[in-house]
Design a protein around this motif. Structure first.
Motif, PDB file in Angstrom:
ATOM      1  N   ASN A 300       0.857  -1.190   0.000  1.00 45.61           N
ATOM      2  CA  ASN A 300       0.000   0.000   0.000  1.00 45.61           C
ATOM      3  C   ASN A 300       0.890   1.237   0.000  1.00 45.61           C
ATOM      4  O   ASN A 300       1.344   1.688   1.055  1.00 45.61           O
ATOM      5  CB  ASN A 300      -0.909  -0.019   1.229  1.00 45.61           C
ATOM      6  N   PHE A 301       1.125   1.783  -1.165  1.00 50.71           N
ATOM      7  CA  PHE A 301       2.087   2.879  -1.295  1.00 50.71           C
ATOM      8  C   PHE A 301       1.532   3.999  -2.162  1.00 50.71           C
ATOM      9  O   PHE A 301       0.538   3.842  -2.865  1.00 50.71           O
ATOM     10  CB  PHE A 301       3.390   2.363  -1.918  1.00 50.71           C
ATOM     11  N   ASP A 302       2.219   5.115  -2.117  1.00 45.80           N
ATOM     12  CA  ASP A 302       2.000   6.181  -3.088  1.00 45.80           C
ATOM     13  C   ASP A 302       3.321   6.907  -3.267  1.00 45.80           C
ATOM     14  O   ASP A 302       4.321   6.576  -2.611  1.00 45.80           O
ATOM     15  CB  ASP A 302       0.895   7.130  -2.643  1.00 45.80           C
ATOM     16  N   ILE A 303       3.340   7.897  -4.145  1.00 46.39           N
ATOM     17  CA  ILE A 303       4.585   8.594  -4.454  1.00 46.39           C
ATOM     18  C   ILE A 303       4.399  10.108  -4.378  1.00 46.39           C
ATOM     19  O   ILE A 303       3.280  10.623  -4.457  1.00 46.39           O
ATOM     20  CB  ILE A 303       5.119   8.214  -5.853  1.00 46.39           C
ATOM     21  N   ALA A 304       5.516  10.786  -4.198  1.00 49.02           N
ATOM     22  CA  ALA A 304       5.569  12.246  -4.223  1.00 49.02           C
ATOM     23  C   ALA A 304       6.905  12.640  -4.842  1.00 49.02           C
ATOM     24  O   ALA A 304       7.753  11.783  -5.108  1.00 49.02           O
ATOM     25  CB  ALA A 304       5.437  12.823  -2.813  1.00 49.02           C
ATOM     26  N   SER A 305       7.090  13.907  -5.060  1.00 52.35           N
ATOM     27  CA  SER A 305       8.372  14.359  -5.587  1.00 52.35           C
ATOM     28  C   SER A 305       9.466  14.140  -4.545  1.00 52.35           C
ATOM     29  O   SER A 305       9.195  14.019  -3.348  1.00 52.35           O
ATOM     30  CB  SER A 305       8.319  15.837  -5.967  1.00 52.35           C
ATOM     31  N   VAL A 306      10.717  14.074  -5.000  1.00 48.11           N
ATOM     32  CA  VAL A 306      11.831  13.924  -4.064  1.00 48.11           C
ATOM     33  C   VAL A 306      11.896  15.151  -3.154  1.00 48.11           C
ATOM     34  O   VAL A 306      11.468  16.245  -3.539  1.00 48.11           O
ATOM     35  CB  VAL A 306      13.170  13.756  -4.812  1.00 48.11           C
ATOM     36  N   PRO A 307      12.418  14.999  -1.939  1.00 47.26           N
ATOM     37  CA  PRO A 307      12.604  16.173  -1.078  1.00 47.26           C
ATOM     38  C   PRO A 307      13.524  17.192  -1.734  1.00 47.26           C
ATOM     39  O   PRO A 307      14.351  16.836  -2.587  1.00 47.26           O
ATOM     40  CB  PRO A 307      13.251  15.581   0.181  1.00 47.26           C
ATOM     41  N   VAL A 308      13.403  18.436  -1.337  1.00 49.00           N
ATOM     42  CA  VAL A 308      14.179  19.515  -1.942  1.00 49.00           C
ATOM     43  C   VAL A 308      14.943  20.287  -0.881  1.00 49.00           C
ATOM     44  O   VAL A 308      14.594  20.266   0.307  1.00 49.00           O
ATOM     45  CB  VAL A 308      13.273  20.489  -2.729  1.00 49.00           C
ATOM     46  N   PHE A 309      15.986  20.966  -1.310  1.00 50.50           N
ATOM     47  CA  PHE A 309      16.684  21.916  -0.441  1.00 50.50           C
ATOM     48  C   PHE A 309      15.851  23.196  -0.377  1.00 50.50           C
ATOM     49  O   PHE A 309      15.272  23.628  -1.382  1.00 50.50           O
ATOM     50  CB  PHE A 309      18.066  22.234  -1.001  1.00 50.50           C
ATOM     51  N   ALA A 310      15.828  23.805   0.795  1.00 48.47           N
ATOM     52  CA  ALA A 310      15.037  25.031   0.967  1.00 48.47           C
ATOM     53  C   ALA A 310      15.484  26.133   0.027  1.00 48.47           C
ATOM     54  O   ALA A 310      14.676  26.965  -0.412  1.00 48.47           O
ATOM     55  CB  ALA A 310      15.112  25.504   2.416  1.00 48.47           C
ATOM     56  N   ASP A 311      16.784  26.159  -0.322  1.00 54.57           N
ATOM     57  CA  ASP A 311      17.271  27.206  -1.221  1.00 54.57           C
ATOM     58  C   ASP A 311      17.235  26.780  -2.691  1.00 54.57           C
ATOM     59  O   ASP A 311      17.728  27.506  -3.548  1.00 54.57           O
ATOM     60  CB  ASP A 311      18.684  27.645  -0.827  1.00 54.57           C
ATOM     61  N   ALA A 312      16.667  25.614  -2.989  1.00 56.45           N
ATOM     62  CA  ALA A 312      16.441  25.183  -4.372  1.00 56.45           C
ATOM     63  C   ALA A 312      15.105  24.438  -4.409  1.00 56.45           C
ATOM     64  O   ALA A 312      15.052  23.243  -4.727  1.00 56.45           O
ATOM     65  CB  ALA A 312      17.582  24.306  -4.866  1.00 56.45           C
ATOM     66  N   PRO A 313      14.015  25.131  -4.088  1.00 54.84           N
ATOM     67  CA  PRO A 313      12.730  24.466  -3.873  1.00 54.84           C
ATOM     68  C   PRO A 313      12.109  23.830  -5.107  1.00 54.84           C
ATOM     69  O   PRO A 313      11.198  23.008  -4.974  1.00 54.84           O
ATOM     70  CB  PRO A 313      11.838  25.600  -3.343  1.00 54.84           C
ATOM     71  N   GLY A 314      12.572  24.197  -6.296  1.00 54.68           N
ATOM     72  CA  GLY A 314      11.969  23.642  -7.508  1.00 54.68           C
ATOM     73  C   GLY A 314      12.796  22.581  -8.198  1.00 54.68           C
ATOM     74  O   GLY A 314      12.446  22.143  -9.288  1.00 54.68           O
ATOM     75  N   SER A 315      13.887  22.144  -7.563  1.00 54.33           N
ATOM     76  CA  SER A 315      14.843  21.272  -8.255  1.00 54.33           C
ATOM     77  C   SER A 315      14.824  19.833  -7.759  1.00 54.33           C
ATOM     78  O   SER A 315      15.004  19.570  -6.571  1.00 54.33           O
ATOM     79  CB  SER A 315      16.267  21.827  -8.094  1.00 54.33           C
ATOM     80  N   LYS A 316      14.625  18.913  -8.708  1.00 50.72           N
ATOM     81  CA  LYS A 316      14.828  17.499  -8.429  1.00 50.72           C
ATOM     82  C   LYS A 316      16.244  17.140  -8.876  1.00 50.72           C
ATOM     83  O   LYS A 316      17.077  18.020  -9.103  1.00 50.72           O
ATOM     84  CB  LYS A 316      13.790  16.650  -9.161  1.00 50.72           C
ATOM     85  N   TYR A 317      16.538  15.861  -9.008  1.00 50.22           N
ATOM     86  CA  TYR A 317      17.865  15.435  -9.430  1.00 50.22           C
ATOM     87  C   TYR A 317      18.210  15.972 -10.820  1.00 50.22           C
ATOM     88  O   TYR A 317      17.324  16.297 -11.616  1.00 50.22           O
ATOM     89  CB  TYR A 317      17.912  13.911  -9.527  1.00 50.22           C
ATOM     90  N   GLN A 318      19.485  16.033 -11.134  1.00 46.86           N
ATOM     91  CA  GLN A 318      19.903  16.288 -12.511  1.00 46.86           C
ATOM     92  C   GLN A 318      19.448  15.129 -13.397  1.00 46.86           C
ATOM     93  O   GLN A 318      19.291  14.002 -12.926  1.00 46.86           O
ATOM     94  CB  GLN A 318      21.419  16.446 -12.591  1.00 46.86           C
TER      95      GLN A 318
END
Length: 454
Positions: A300-318
């Motif tokens: 029983n799972f779901d997904i969300a975006s990866v956690p972010v740094f507070a000073d790069a709030p819109g960035s996931k992995y390269q």
């Protein structure tokens, strides 16, 4: 019913192998040991695709393309529909059809499907196949602004500022969480854009001993986290042949994730333990998440975006991206580019996305089509995959020496086994990088190919 099950299994196979490059950040290309596929055109594999209507397509990534039926379903059928006069000659990487073998036979492909960062150097450049597609992009008015810009920039970085390829398939990391564990302890589910600080607080609440069960709160593979870091910090100096790990920015990155594994009971094991049901959150590629859903149907799972740094709030992995290259030896560059342009069209990318392949197109309709035909993800928050933008890779001056830097060794063995402080671990690996760069540069100057550390 059996037909539907077979189709679902085929889809799972298709998207699960896309994770191969991600899982081998320290080493090998995805498909070593793959099988030679049948020829879509029915012509001999020793031909050089010299006929005007024959286009030679070489797939060096994604093991699923070993099966000619899958190649035709995911690529060939679209080419045949748009270009009915073209005959596709398709070969997939294997022991008998490596780059060396193709070149020795004089059978240079027109289009190569390959990993775009590391292998642009150790394969495409090594065998002198590189070709800058910039003029073809202008000639055929291809709008690169519709592509994931992080993917495009990663290709440019690997190509000395040129465009040896266009992105075609991506593998993205997501946060997957166990809803039963969150419900058990009355915790709110993770949301897209959650910061690492918020994830850390959740991890402390989730990591606990409950009777005979030890729950780990959070796992994120530190080598992937560093290799594709979300703050775009360079590992190799942008202007010189030396490492860049020995600084405050990298210390911040390392200490950010290290604190998770210093929570008692939450030491790093593997992200792959998530489906066993004793882990609250894990960061992994969506292909692995889908595989877990098929192998553990009661999860029983779901997904969300990866956690972010507070000073790069819109960035996931390269971006971790495979792309389509045109070889400089091809005599059909215009035709090859038109085929690639069509394969990157909204029509084709939406159809491929519906089968669970992450598209490089930044278009809502394409993103919303993701996994539409994949039963295991129908009730999941797949929009979390697209909630953030790929972090941009740090640019590097063309002509500098390239290695595949051993960033994984910061944590293993230096931190996890030898308990070094973060600054020392970074310094030790940075010295290793400097040594490898010097040895590579010397090897190239002596007439070698300089691929020892690639």
């Amino acid at each position: 019913m059996k037909k539907a099950a077979a189709y679902a299994l085929s889809t799972i196979l298709t998207i699960s192998v896309l994770a191969g490059c991600t899982n081998n950040t320290g080493g090998e290309s995805l498909n070593e040991g793959g099988n030679l596929t049948a020829n879509a055109s029915g012509t001999g594999n020793d031909g050089s695709a010299s006929n005007d209507n024959v286009l030679f397509f070489y797939t060096a990534q994604n093991k699923v393309y070993e099966d000619e039926a899958n190649f035709d379903r995911l690529i060939g059928q679209y080419v045949k529909k748009k270009f009915p006069d073209i005959t596709l000659k398709h070969v997939h990487w294997n022991d008998g059809t490596r780059y060396e073998d193709l070149i020795a036979k004089g059978t240079i492909p027109d289009i190569v499907f390959e990993e775009t960062y590391r292998n642009a150097r150790r394969m495409i450049e090594k065998f002198e196949l590189e070709y800058d597609m910039s003029e073809l992009i202008k000639k055929f008015n291809f709008d690169t602004s519709v592509l994931d810009q992080g993917s495009l920039e990663r290709i440019k970085t690997a190509s000395g500022g040129k465009l040896y390829a266009l992105p075609f398939e991506q593998s993205d990391f997501v946060l997957v969480y166990n809803k039963d564990i969150f419900d058990k302890y009355g915790l709110d589910y993770p949301k897209d854009g959650m910061t690492y600080d918020e994830a850390y607080e959740l991890t402390k609440k989730l990591t606990r001993q409950d009777g005979d069960i030890t729950y780990k709160g959070y796992q994120q593979h530190p080598s992937h986290y560093m290799y594709y870091n979300q703050l775009s910090e360079p590992v190799l100096d942008p202007n010189d042949d030396k490492g860049m790990l020995d600084n405050e920015a990298w210390l911040k990155i390392v200490n950010n994730i290290r604190r998770f594994y210093e929570i008692p009971g939450n030491q790093f094991v593997t992200t792959g333990d998530f489906p066993k049901g004793q882990m609250g959150m894990s960061v992994d590629v969506i292909e692995n998440v889908l595989r877990w859903s098929q192998e553990y149907p009661d999860l029983n799972f779901d997904i969300a975006s990866v956690p972010v740094f507070a000073d790069a709030p819109g960035s996931k992995y390269q971006a971790n991206v495979n792309g389509l290259f045109i070889t400089k030896q091809s005599k059909k560059k215009d035709l090859a580019f038109q085929v690639i342009q069509y394969l990157l069209s909204d029509e084709v990318q939406e159809a491929r996305a519906s089968e669970g392949i992450i598209s490089p197109l930044n278009k809502p309709a394409v993103q919303q089509a993701f996994a539409r035909n994949v039963p295991q993800l129908q009730d999941k928050h797949v929009a979390g995959i697209f909630a953030l933008q790929s972090a941009m890779p740090a640019p590097r001056k063309p002509g500098l020496t390239f290695i595949n830097p051993p960033v994984a060794q910061v944590f293993q063995p230096n931190i996890f086994e030898q308990s070094k402080d973060s600054a020392t671990a970074l310094r030790v690996v940075n010295e290793m990088i400097d040594k490898q760069l010097a040895e590579t540069k010397a090897a190239i100057e002596a007439g070698g190919d300089g691929t020892q550390y690639q």
